[in-house]
Design a protein around this motif. Structure first.
Motif, short mmCIF file in Angstrom:
data_model
loop_
_atom_site.label_atom_id
_atom_site.label_comp_id
_atom_site.label_asym_id
_atom_site.label_seq_id
_atom_site.Cartn_x
_atom_site.Cartn_y
_atom_site.Cartn_z
N LEU A 114 0.83 -1.20 0.00
CA LEU A 114 0.00 0.00 0.00
C LEU A 114 0.87 1.26 0.00
O LEU A 114 0.63 2.21 -0.75
CB LEU A 114 -0.94 0.00 1.20
CG LEU A 114 -1.96 1.12 1.25
CD1 LEU A 114 -2.95 1.00 0.09
CD2 LEU A 114 -2.71 1.09 2.57
N LEU A 115 1.92 1.24 0.82
CA LEU A 115 2.84 2.38 0.88
C LEU A 115 3.51 2.62 -0.47
O LEU A 115 3.52 3.73 -0.99
CB LEU A 115 3.89 2.13 1.96
CG LEU A 115 5.04 3.13 2.03
CD1 LEU A 115 4.56 4.43 2.65
CD2 LEU A 115 6.20 2.56 2.82
N LEU A 116 4.09 1.56 -1.06
CA LEU A 116 4.87 1.72 -2.28
C LEU A 116 4.00 1.93 -3.51
O LEU A 116 4.41 2.62 -4.45
CB LEU A 116 5.80 0.53 -2.46
CG LEU A 116 6.85 0.36 -1.37
CD1 LEU A 116 7.73 -0.85 -1.64
CD2 LEU A 116 7.70 1.61 -1.20
N ASP A 117 2.80 1.35 -3.53
CA ASP A 117 1.91 1.57 -4.66
C ASP A 117 1.45 3.02 -4.74
O ASP A 117 0.99 3.47 -5.78
CB ASP A 117 0.69 0.64 -4.59
CG ASP A 117 0.99 -0.76 -5.12
OD1 ASP A 117 2.07 -0.96 -5.72
OD2 ASP A 117 0.14 -1.65 -4.94
N GLY A 118 1.60 3.75 -3.65
CA GLY A 118 1.26 5.18 -3.66
C GLY A 118 2.35 6.05 -4.25
O GLY A 118 2.19 7.26 -4.36
N GLU A 119 3.47 5.43 -4.65
CA GLU A 119 4.59 6.19 -5.23
C GLU A 119 4.60 6.02 -6.74
O GLU A 119 4.69 4.90 -7.24
CB GLU A 119 5.91 5.69 -4.64
CG GLU A 119 6.02 5.88 -3.14
CD GLU A 119 5.86 7.32 -2.71
OE1 GLU A 119 6.44 8.21 -3.37
OE2 GLU A 119 5.16 7.56 -1.71
N PRO A 120 4.51 7.10 -7.51
CA PRO A 120 4.41 6.98 -8.97
C PRO A 120 5.67 6.44 -9.64
O PRO A 120 5.61 5.99 -10.77
CB PRO A 120 4.11 8.41 -9.42
CG PRO A 120 4.63 9.28 -8.33
CD PRO A 120 4.48 8.50 -7.05
N ASP A 121 6.80 6.47 -8.92
CA ASP A 121 8.05 6.01 -9.53
C ASP A 121 8.44 4.60 -9.07
O ASP A 121 9.55 4.16 -9.32
CB ASP A 121 9.19 6.99 -9.24
CG ASP A 121 9.44 7.18 -7.75
OD1 ASP A 121 8.50 6.98 -6.95
OD2 ASP A 121 10.58 7.54 -7.38
N MET A 122 7.53 3.89 -8.40
CA MET A 122 7.82 2.55 -7.91
C MET A 122 6.71 1.59 -8.29
O MET A 122 5.55 1.98 -8.36
CB MET A 122 8.00 2.55 -6.39
CG MET A 122 9.18 3.35 -5.94
SD MET A 122 9.42 3.28 -4.16
CE MET A 122 10.60 4.60 -3.98
#
Length: 195
Positions: free
Chosen positions: A82-90
């Protein structure tokens, strides 16, 4: 949202998360996923980010840092995703719940970064890190540990991890650590474990 400590095999971690606040919901594991989905849905389209690419679509990963998540606790995997899916570059390309699966998936997917739990049954994160880096030296491993002792950190660095993060600080520091690991291209040599 924190797991109800009474439902956890290791209650210290969810108890600490609930104590940090503002944990408005303390739930059993089976209710956490639906609660997270409701919160994300409630955020609406303005908070929407592009979805992670589906396996088999490597072209969609080209502009993103690809990440393999490894932890033997489903709740940790769900939270990290959930944390990383919120990052557009990851893009989280896969998850593994044990060291053997992590080694296999890393060989198949060649992720840029592996976020590796150190303490797992069977093959632990130290051995998995060594095997992954033996096959793919360009991969960066960010190790996560619930025990913030120097011995574990030294072992992880000796195995080839770029960085060791405490699980208590992971949500605060993980995104920046992944970006740093892929930006500078550095990884401590195995001999640094004795420093």
């Amino acid at each position: 949202i924190a797991q109800d400590p009474a439902t956890a095999g290791f209650p210290d971690m969810p108890a600490a998360a609930a104590a940090l606040g503002p944990a408005r919901l303390v739930l059993p594991p089976e209710q956490i996923g639906p609660a997270l989905q409701q919160l994300v849905t409630a955020a609406g389209p303005n908070g929407a980010r592009p979805p992670a690419p589906a396996p088999g679509e490597p072209a969609a990963w080209a502009a993103r840092t690809t990440v393999l998540l490894v932890d033997d606790h489903r709740i940790v995997l769900d939270g990290l995703r959930l944390l990383l899916d919120g990052e557009p570059d990851m893009a989280v390309v896969a998850e593994a719940e044990d060291g053997l699966s992590a080694v296999r998936l890393a060989a198949e997917l060649s992720p840029d970064v592996v976020v590796m739990d150190l303490s797992m049954p069977g093959m632990d994160g130290f051995a998995a890190t060594e095997q992954i880096l033996a096959r793919s030296p360009a991969t960066r491993v960010v190790a996560l540990t619930a025990q913030a002792d120097l011995g574990s950190a030294a072992r992880a660095l000796a195995a080839g991890a770029t960085t060791v993060l405490s699980k208590q600080r992971a949500f605060d520091d993980l995104v920046a650590t992944i970006r740093q690991a892929t930006a500078d291209g550095s990884r401590p040599p195995a001999s640094r474990g004795g420093d």
